[in-house]
Enzyme design. Structure first.
Site, PDB file in Angstrom:
ATOM      1  N   ASP A 135       0.812  -1.214   0.000  1.00 14.77           N
ATOM      2  CA  ASP A 135       0.000   0.000   0.000  1.00 14.77           C
ATOM      3  C   ASP A 135       0.848   1.267   0.000  1.00 14.77           C
ATOM      4  O   ASP A 135       0.310   2.370  -0.084  1.00 14.77           O
ATOM      5  CB  ASP A 135      -0.924   0.027   1.226  1.00 14.77           C
ATOM      6  CG  ASP A 135      -1.962  -1.081   1.179  1.00 14.77           C
ATOM      7  OD1 ASP A 135      -2.351  -1.485   0.057  1.00 14.77           O
ATOM      8  OD2 ASP A 135      -2.380  -1.540   2.251  1.00 14.77           O
ATOM      9  N   CYS A 136       2.161   1.131   0.095  1.00 18.02           N
ATOM     10  CA  CYS A 136       3.070   2.275   0.182  1.00 18.02           C
ATOM     11  C   CYS A 136       3.731   2.540  -1.170  1.00 18.02           C
ATOM     12  O   CYS A 136       4.360   1.654  -1.746  1.00 18.02           O
ATOM     13  CB  CYS A 136       4.137   1.992   1.237  1.00 18.02           C
ATOM     14  SG  CYS A 136       5.485   3.183   1.263  1.00 18.02           S
ATOM     15  N   GLY A 137       3.606   3.764  -1.669  1.00 16.77           N
ATOM     16  CA  GLY A 137       4.204   4.126  -2.954  1.00 16.77           C
ATOM     17  C   GLY A 137       5.713   3.982  -2.966  1.00 16.77           C
ATOM     18  O   GLY A 137       6.293   3.504  -3.944  1.00 16.77           O
TER      19      GLY A 137
END
Length: 140
Positions: free
Chosen positions: A9-11
């Site tokens: 979920d983390c860019g």
């Protein structure tokens, strides 16, 4: 062998994983939010990456503040125990290669851990160039 402690979920974490794959590696991906952490695992990672629980603590988009972990007098032990209970508190991605272990924020930090770099242009999640068409880091 390359291991990435990854949050999909983390860019930044997605970008680091993409850089590793673009360089030709097939990393072991550990989704630590699903797997959780063990105390020995965190202590070993932090020691190898020259981090402390305080410097590895994720403060934004995490329960760090509501858990009281941002207070100046909070101990590393208290932070570590909270990280075991709430894996999201560990900043990411953490990458392990034969060249070392590092918290790869910003994402271009992963390049120092790779023996071979991706070919061609690479960009950060915000669009900033990491590597130009010649595979070189642009001057800042």
């Amino acid at each position: 062998m390359i291991v990435i402690y990854h949050n999909p979920d983390c860019g930044t974490s997605r970008n680091v994983l993409q850089i590793i794959k673009a360089a030709g590696y097939n990393p072991t991906v550990i989704e630590y939010l699903k797997e959780g952490w063990t105390k020995p695992q965190l202590l070993a990672l932090f020691a190898a990456a020259n981090l402390t629980p305080k410097t590895a603590l994720r403060v934004s988009k995490s329960p760090a503040e509501e858990l009281g972990l941002l207070n100046e007098n909070v101990t590393d032990e208290a932070i570590l125990e909270a990280m075991l209970e709430h894996p999201i508190l560990v900043n990411r991605p953490i990458v392990c290669t034969e060249k070392g272990v590092k918290l790869c924020r910003p994402s271009e930090h992963v390049l120092t851990l790779l023996a071979q770099w991706p070919k061609g242009e690479l960009y950060k999640e915000d669009g900033e160039m990491i590597l130009n068409a010649r595979g070189e880091q642009p001057e800042k």
